[in-house]
Motif scaffolding. Structure first.
Motif, PDB file in Angstrom:
ATOM      1  N   UNK A 177       0.826  -1.207   0.000  1.00 51.33           N
ATOM      2  CA  UNK A 177       0.000   0.000   0.000  1.00 51.33           C
ATOM      3  C   UNK A 177       0.863   1.261   0.000  1.00 51.33           C
ATOM      4  N   UNK A 178       1.927   1.253   0.775  1.00 50.43           N
ATOM      5  CA  UNK A 178       2.792   2.438   0.827  1.00 50.43           C
ATOM      6  C   UNK A 178       3.424   2.741  -0.529  1.00 50.43           C
ATOM      7  N   UNK A 179       3.639   1.716  -1.349  1.00 50.40           N
ATOM      8  CA  UNK A 179       4.177   1.948  -2.692  1.00 50.40           C
ATOM      9  C   UNK A 179       3.221   2.778  -3.535  1.00 50.40           C
ATOM     10  N   UNK A 180       1.913   2.757  -3.184  1.00 50.28           N
ATOM     11  CA  UNK A 180       0.906   3.453  -3.963  1.00 50.28           C
ATOM     12  C   UNK A 180       0.545   4.823  -3.375  1.00 50.28           C
ATOM     13  N   UNK A 181       1.152   5.180  -2.257  1.00 47.94           N
ATOM     14  CA  UNK A 181       0.852   6.431  -1.585  1.00 47.94           C
ATOM     15  C   UNK A 181       1.994   7.426  -1.741  1.00 47.94           C
ATOM     16  N   UNK A 182       1.702   8.679  -1.484  1.00 49.53           N
ATOM     17  CA  UNK A 182       2.685   9.748  -1.588  1.00 49.53           C
ATOM     18  C   UNK A 182       3.698   9.626  -0.451  1.00 49.53           C
ATOM     19  N   UNK A 183       4.944   9.316  -0.788  1.00 48.59           N
ATOM     20  CA  UNK A 183       5.972   9.116   0.220  1.00 48.59           C
ATOM     21  C   UNK A 183       6.370  10.377   0.958  1.00 48.59           C
TER      22      UNK A 183
END
Length: 246
Positions: free
Chosen positions: A187-193
């Motif tokens: 999921x974090x790969x798809x969110x704004x880091x």
């Protein structure tokens, strides 16, 4: 009366196809033009018939609904249908207008059609759907979760923090928890880091909801959230926080 939208049903369950056909044929703004029961044939018919709308089952023989969208050249408005909510995030990444969780009735069907009609009107004269879908492949702006038997959207900026629970992620939003069938890393790969930071193996926080960073010991920080909750960052998480906030 305006010309009805043409609709193709891509669904491997005979009863589900009958149900959808009955709903489509009872809706004056829609025109049923065919049905298909497996993924390979779905690709062929979508490109041949060029429907305005498709109802696309995610789990079909030969190719999944997600694979079908990757292979077609004509890209209609998509309403996914499925008995499972595990693919909701990916479905909306691929540009689906709605995601119907089986079983669904006339009211939920009508809501999906209304969304499609607004989308078609909004994009009239725009670039082809396939190009619009490719342009949407950046960070997610919303995720979809189950709530009381429905799939509902949550704007990503409203998510306060994320917690890993085995192969699930719990989203914390305004004091409520929602489960997604996806790992925290995926999921974090798809969110704004720049906004969401993994501070621990099991925790990530939205920096917009962090009220303070407090020293916990010589190597770690404690993250205080606006709701008063506190999470101790790991050493690597602390280093990342210091790099982002220093």
């Amino acid at each position: 009366m305006s010309t009805p939208f043409t609709v193709l049903v891509c669904e491997d369950e005979p009863l589900a196809r009958l149900h959808l056909r009955a709903l489509i044929e009872s809706t004056p703004t829609l025109l049923w033009i065919g049905e298909v029961a497996n993924g390979l044939n779905a690709v062929t018919l979508i490109d041949r018939l060029r429907p305005d709308i498709i109802f696309l089952d995610i789990e079909m023989p030969e190719l999944s609904g997600l694979d079908v969208l990757e292979r077609t050249t004509h890209r209609p408005e998509v309403i996914f249908t499925t008995a499972f909510d595990a693919h909701a995030v990916q479905a909306f990444e691929l540009g689906a207008v709605d995601y119907l969780l089986k079983p669904f009735g006339p009211e939920r069907f009508a809501t999906a059609i209304a969304r499609v009609a607004r989308s078609l009107a909004r994009h009239a004269g725009d670039a082809p759907v396939a190009e619009r879908v490719r342009s949407q492949q950046g960070a997610l702006s919303r995720v979809f979760v189950r709530e009381r038997g429905r799939i509902v959207p949550i704007q990503v900026q409203e998510i306060e923090r994320l917690e890993a629970e085995d192969d699930y992620v719990a989203l914390v939003v305004r004091g409520r928890r929602y489960l997604l069938t996806i790992t925290l890393a995926a999921l974090l790969e798809k969110l704004d880091g720049r906004r969401f930071v993994r501070i621990h193996r099991s925790h990530a926080v939205n920096l917009d909801f962090v009220s303070a960073l407090i020293p916990f010991d010589a190597a770690r920080l404690c993250v205080e959230m606006r709701d008063g909750g506190r999470i101790t960052a790991s050493r690597s998480g602390t280093q990342l926080l210091r790099a982002l906030t220093g």
